[in-house]
Design an enzyme around this catalytic site. Structure first.
Site, short mmCIF file in Angstrom:
data_model
loop_
_atom_site.label_atom_id
_atom_site.label_comp_id
_atom_site.label_asym_id
_atom_site.label_seq_id
_atom_site.Cartn_x
_atom_site.Cartn_y
_atom_site.Cartn_z
N GLY A 149 107.09 75.62 8.38
CA GLY A 149 108.49 75.88 8.64
C GLY A 149 109.26 74.67 9.13
CG LEU B 280 103.32 76.85 -1.27
CD1 LEU B 280 101.91 76.51 -0.80
CD2 LEU B 280 103.98 75.65 -1.94
CG LEU C 44 106.45 82.18 -10.34
CD1 LEU C 44 107.47 81.05 -10.27
CD2 LEU C 44 105.57 82.03 -11.57
CG ASN D 42 111.93 75.03 -4.91
OD1 ASN D 42 111.34 75.47 -3.93
ND2 ASN D 42 111.38 74.14 -5.72
CG HIS E 279 109.11 69.66 -6.24
ND1 HIS E 279 107.97 70.41 -6.08
CD2 HIS E 279 108.73 68.53 -6.92
CE1 HIS E 279 106.95 69.78 -6.64
NE2 HIS E 279 107.38 68.65 -7.15
CG ASP F 240 108.63 72.76 -9.08
OD1 ASP F 240 109.21 73.32 -8.13
OD2 ASP F 240 107.45 72.37 -9.02
CD GLU G 200 110.97 67.68 1.37
OE1 GLU G 200 111.05 68.86 1.79
OE2 GLU G 200 109.89 67.14 1.09
#
Length: 217
Positions: free
Chosen positions: A20, A97, A99, A112, A114, A155, A184
């Site tokens: 987190g 993680l 889907l 998202n 990545h 992705d 990020e």
């Protein structure tokens, strides 16, 4: 398709699978007045992870949705029902993680992040330290992060923002991960702010960032 201007602050749901740290970055920026947002729901893909503890400390509702316990349609409901119930405007997959199919009412409203420059080092199996080790093993000179709209595969959604960082000769996966995470921490809040301001327009595979106050639909 344009994200229309929304009431302030924007209501966020954060989906996570690990410690987190991206959630904490958002909470810290909100507390510092650097991001006009409120995290109204956290969804964890596993029990007993750090993201849950961070959410509970901040008084944020938490739902745990484990993909292996649900059929695909049921899993979509397990993830998005609590998000919908708490009226989140935007959903952030931040180290998530699992889907999951994006339901129609949240198309164009799920982002998202990545830890690589998509389309490099992305897709199924590219997560965590694996991404950074793959970049080092390939010998790239730059890496970075990508914020994109999520779709129903890994992705592949339209790219919103990318930030690059150097890959140093002395890097191991841990050192590169730390440098990418710094990028990020800037990129995800920036993408949220652009969405909240109605400045993101999806045109096929491209996302246009509109000038402030652009009246175009």
């Amino acid at each position: 398709m344009t994200a229309s201007g929304r009431k302030s602050p924007i209501r966020l749901a954060v989906c996570a699978s690990g410690g987190g740290t991206s959630l904490q970055n958002l909470l810290d920026r909100i507390a510092a007045g650097q991001l006009d947002a409120e995290v109204v729901q956290v969804v964890a893909s596993r029990p007993n992870i750090g993201a849950i503890a961070r959410a509970e400390k901040a008084g944020i509702p938490v739902a745990v949705a484990v993909s292996s316990k649900h059929a695909p349609a049921e899993y979509t409901a397990a993830v998005f029902d609590p998000i919908r119930a708490n009226k989140a405007d935007l959903v952030l997959f931040a180290g998530f993680l699992a889907l999951v199919d994006i339901p129609a009412d949240y198309e164009g409203r799920v982002m998202n992040i990545h830890p690589a420059l998509i389309p490099s080092f992305c897709g199924k199996g590219y997560y965590g330290q694996r991404v950074h080790q793959a970049a080092i093993d390939y010998g790239v000179k730059v890496s970075g992060c990508t914020v994109h709209f999520a779709d129903d595969t890994y992705d592949t959604g339209p790219i919103i923002l990318q930030r690059s960082v150097p890959v140093l000769e002395t890097d191991d996966a841990h050192a590169l991960a730390a440098r990418v995470f710094e990028a990020e921490c800037q990129a995800l809040p920036e993408a949220v702010a652009l969405f909240a301001a109605g400045r993101l327009k999806i045109e096929g595979r491209r996302v246009r960032i509109l000038p402030p106050g652009d009246p175009r639909p």
